[in-house]
Design a protein around this motif. Structure first.
Motif: not given
Length: 409
Positions: A183-189, A195-199, A227-242
């Protein structure tokens, strides 16, 4: 010693903290003529990763068994939720979708209640929805829908044909999906550089605070926290911004991710992270206390319903929700304690609830005649439902709630 498995996010050790036992598929309502002969059961247990703190199910149910042509849930079934999604669309239309030829993709668009407002504004959009029946309902509203599961290959194909997305959005969808890497590889693709990924999904903090254990069922593989979303995002080059706390479905958080360094995180992110750390939200001791509270609710609810039956009181349930499968099966509530449940969804009516086989009736049955007590499975819509059912209260009816504790109102 709690049972363990490997984390679906980071590969760490997941330690079990509650077991709800043998459970059916939450939305697999049974044809009475077949009597549940082909019902699928699995063990519903939940654990927490000792490394990334992601709370998750211990066992995965195959996605094709849950999301299919006859999937019965409709996002537009509640006026409150319709207003919520229309508000989401207006927010995107005035913030992220203001550039030249903006493009939004929704994962799990269901019957298209959010994208309808986007389409009406003339903005380019695409819904990705694997459940064919609800996808058809969205298409009938003029929404562009792809019947598919979203994963990396899907994202690459959408990017080739549509171009990159300004916004990728998902509501009550991401927590359903165990294969998060794809999923997150698809988001970064698919996502534009800025842009933003909002869920938005049920929030672990609210589930613990309210002891809303029925938020745990087959379709909710992950229970997210900042906490877990931040850790998950970082593994895919993403950052929790809000992050934003929202009141739907018993308490959710709307998470906004962007590419690392693309946006400055809001103060709300640091505040929620600090709050979770201070309360040890994903700590095993915290979650084991939650499990103790769940077992107390089970015992109290069964005791109350047993007493009412002994007193000759009529009890019905209201709302054949997916999450009620956890309640009825964990608590052992069948037709002897809850003779029927009323629901507005035609696809559920004249069927039996998963596992415990409580008959599901149309809403008209609720007042023919009114029961003495109504067990409110759809407790997250309590205000809307109680306002609608004022005549039940005027007739002397009482509501039974079990979140955050068993009580009669």
């Amino acid at each position: 010693m709690p049972a363990t498995t490997h984390c679906r996010i980071c590969g760490g050790t997941v330690r079990e903290f509650i077991d709800f036992g043998r459970q059916p598929l939450s939305d697999a309502f049974v044809d009475p003529d077949r009597g549940g002969e082909q019902e699928f059961f699995y063990r519903l247990a939940t654990g927490v990763c000792q490394s990334c703190r992601m709370v998750q199910l211990m066992e995965e149910v195959p996605r094709e068994r849950m999301f299919h042509e006859s999937y019965p849930y409709l996002s537009s079934g509640s006026s409150y939720m319709r207003a919520h999604f229309e508000g989401v669309a207006k927010h995107f239309l005035t913030t992220e979708l203001t550039g030249e030829d903006p493009f939004i993709v929704e994962l799990g668009c269901n019957d298209g209640v959010m994208l309808k407002a986007v389409a009406d504004a003339g903005v380019r959009h695409l819904g990705v929805e694997p459940s064919g029946g609800v996808a058809d309902l969205a298409a009938e509203k003029g929404i562009r829908v792809r019947k598919d599961f979203f994963e990396q290959a899907t994202a690459a194909d959408v990017k080739r044909t549509e171009g990159p997305a300004d916004v990728i959005y998902a509501a009550n969808t991401l927590c359903h999906i165990p294969y998060m890497d794809s999923i997150l590889n698809g988001v970064t693709e698919l996502l534009k550089p800025g842009g933003v990924f909002v869920f938005e999904d049920p929030y672990l903090g609210d589930i613990v605070d309210l002891t809303s254990f029925d938020q745990i069922y087959d379709e909710h593989f992950f229970l997210f926290a900042a906490q877990s979303v931040q850790a998950m995002a970082e593994r895919h080059g993403l950052e929790l911004v809000d992050v934003e706390r929202i009141g739907v479905h018993g308490g959710e958080v709307r998470y906004t991710l962007a590419r690392q360094g693309a946006r400055t995180p809001s103060a709300a992110v640091a505040e929620l992270l600090a709050e979770e750390e201070a309360r040890d939200l994903a700590g095993l001791a915290t979650l084991e206390r939650f499990a103790d509270n769940v077992r107390k609710i089970r015992d109290d609810l069964v005791s109350l319903l047993t007493r009412l039956r002994a007193e000759g009181k009529r009890v019905a349930a209201y709302g054949a929700t997916a999450k009620s499968a956890t309640v009825t099966n964990f608590c052992g509530l069948g037709p002897e304690l809850v003779p029927f449940v009323c629901d507005t969804t035609p696809a559920k009516q004249n069927r039996l609830s998963p596992g415990t086989h409580i008959p599901v009736r149309a809403p008209e049955a609720f007042s023919s005649p009114y029961p003495d007590y109504a067990l409110l499975f759809a407790w997250n819509h309590a205000d809307e439902i109680m306002a609608k059912e004022q005549a039940f209260k005027e007739a002397g009816g009482r509501w039974i709630l079990y979140v955050p504790e068993v009580r009669i109102v």
